[in-house]
Design an enzyme around this catalytic site. Structure first.
Site, PDB file in Angstrom:
ATOM      1  N   LYS A 135      21.270  30.263  21.929  1.00 37.74           N
ATOM      2  CA  LYS A 135      22.242  31.162  22.567  1.00 37.74           C
ATOM      3  C   LYS A 135      23.596  31.052  21.869  1.00 37.74           C
ATOM      4  O   LYS A 135      24.288  32.049  21.685  1.00 37.74           O
ATOM      5  CB  LYS A 135      22.368  30.820  24.053  1.00 37.74           C
ATOM      6  CG  LYS A 135      21.104  31.147  24.862  1.00 37.74           C
ATOM      7  CD  LYS A 135      21.173  30.571  26.281  1.00 37.74           C
ATOM      8  CE  LYS A 135      19.844  30.714  27.014  1.00 37.74           C
ATOM      9  NZ  LYS A 135      19.864  30.067  28.352  1.00 37.74           N
ATOM     10  N   GLN A 164      22.681  25.525  32.006  1.00 32.55           N
ATOM     11  CA  GLN A 164      21.269  25.550  31.617  1.00 32.55           C
ATOM     12  C   GLN A 164      20.435  24.779  32.634  1.00 32.55           C
ATOM     13  O   GLN A 164      20.770  23.654  33.008  1.00 32.55           O
ATOM     14  CB  GLN A 164      21.116  24.971  30.196  1.00 32.55           C
ATOM     15  CG  GLN A 164      19.731  25.123  29.601  1.00 32.55           C
ATOM     16  CD  GLN A 164      19.348  26.577  29.320  1.00 32.55           C
ATOM     17  OE1 GLN A 164      20.201  27.436  29.084  1.00 32.55           O
ATOM     18  NE2 GLN A 164      18.061  26.873  29.364  1.00 32.55           N
ATOM     19  N   ASP A 167      23.718  35.008  33.841  1.00 29.23           N
ATOM     20  CA  ASP A 167      22.299  34.730  34.061  1.00 29.23           C
ATOM     21  C   ASP A 167      21.737  35.594  35.190  1.00 29.23           C
ATOM     22  O   ASP A 167      20.517  35.697  35.334  1.00 29.23           O
ATOM     23  CB  ASP A 167      22.106  33.253  34.469  1.00 29.23           C
ATOM     24  CG  ASP A 167      21.732  32.352  33.307  1.00 29.23           C
ATOM     25  OD1 ASP A 167      21.120  32.856  32.339  1.00 29.23           O
ATOM     26  OD2 ASP A 167      22.044  31.150  33.381  1.00 29.23           O
TER      27      ASP A 167
END
Ligand code: GUN
Length: 290
Positions: free
Chosen positions: A51, A95, A118
């Site tokens: 990412k 994460q 997200d």
């Protein structure tokens, strides 16, 4: 037809890059994405690295906080809060998974919904469910975008989703059932409680497999002409490969491809789309649009 997620994700990233350049030129804004990586889970490290690389490639600003797995929940929440208040940061992701002593849901809910690229915050999930424009989580968003860019319109089709996770099954079903363009599908969610999974899979015009088990979906379970979206990422032993393992999806690709009208491979299908859509969300959080 093989659905080429790698190619489509590159097209999307190119569009995001151009849009980010425009945003910088016209408004002086550089999209900024922050990552919080807790502990040393190798998969999480690898995802965050990819990412971060995408940010570099697209001219985004990025910041990564790596912290020990022993971090306290309150210290982690404080870190989230700092990024929530950092004007250079438009998107923030922690994460997952997190160590057991940390309440994952509490951390997700601490992220400002306006920076939740997200799409995991209940506010954004709720908006998605009732059809209000929001941040859609990257994997389901990537699936919808793949169908769109391959001109596969789910409207009026029977989409059968196998799997009910909060990050794939439930959101993709909800996105595709909306009364909207490139949605409007008749949607079934089947899962581990199904006594005979093939009863459901045989009815699918579009099958979305998010099971987490190699070969969970075989040719005999499907009808000819089905479109197959394989979300599985499973590592299996393969003595013929250099590393001794290889990645496969949830679908018996070699046999299913003989009867499917279109199918995503693993790797190179849904996977690459996830990062591309995260970048779309971050651009959007910064005020840009592709
Ligand atoms: N872990 C696995 N997938 C994801 C994701 O999409 N976002 C975050 N934050 N963690 C993950």
């Amino acid at each position: 037809m093989i659905i080429d997620g790698k190619k489509i994700s590159q097209e999307i990233k190119n569009e995001v890059k151009l849009a980010a350049e425009k945003l910088k030129r016209e408004k002086g804004i550089i999209p900024g994405l922050a990552f919080i990586l807790v502990g040393d889970n190798p998969a999480s490290q690898s995802y965050v690295k990819s990412k971060g690389k995408a940010c570099e490639e697209l001219g985004f600003y990025s910041a990564t906080e790596r912290v020990l797995a022993t971090i306290s929940e309150s210290d982690l929440l404080a870190m989230v809060n700092r990024f929530n208040n950092d004007p250079k940061i438009h998107g923030l992701l922690v994460q997952l998974p997190l160590p057991k002593h940390i309440d994952e849901q509490k951390v997700i809910e601490a992220i400002s919904p306006a920076k939740d690229v997200d799409g995991f915050h209940p506010v954004n999930i709720g908006k998605m469910m009732i059809g209000i424009d929001t941040f859609y989580s990257a994997t389901p968003y990537g699936i919808v975008e793949l169908l769109k860019r391959y001109n596969i319109n789910p409207s009026g089709k029977h989409v059968v989703v196998i799997g009910r996770s909060n990050i794939v099954g439930k959101p993709v079903a909800n996105m595709l059932v909306q009364k909207k363009e490139w949605a409007n599908a008749i949607v079934t969610i089947a899962h581990t409680a199904a006594k005979d999974l093939s009863y459901y899979t045989k009815q699918a015009d579009i099958l979305i497999a998010a099971v987490g088990k190699p070969n969970a979906i075989t040719k005999e379970m499907l009808k000819p002409g089905v479109v197959v979206i394989d979300v599985g990422i499973n590592r299996i032993d393969d003595p013929s490969s250099k590393t001794g393992t290889r990645l496969v999806g949830d679908v018996d690709f070699e046999h299913v491809k003989e009867i499917a009208s279109a199918i995503t491979p693993v790797p190179g299908g849904v996977g690459p789309m996830t990062i591309a859509m995260l970048m779309v969300n971050t651009l959007k959080a910064a005020g840009g649009k592709i």
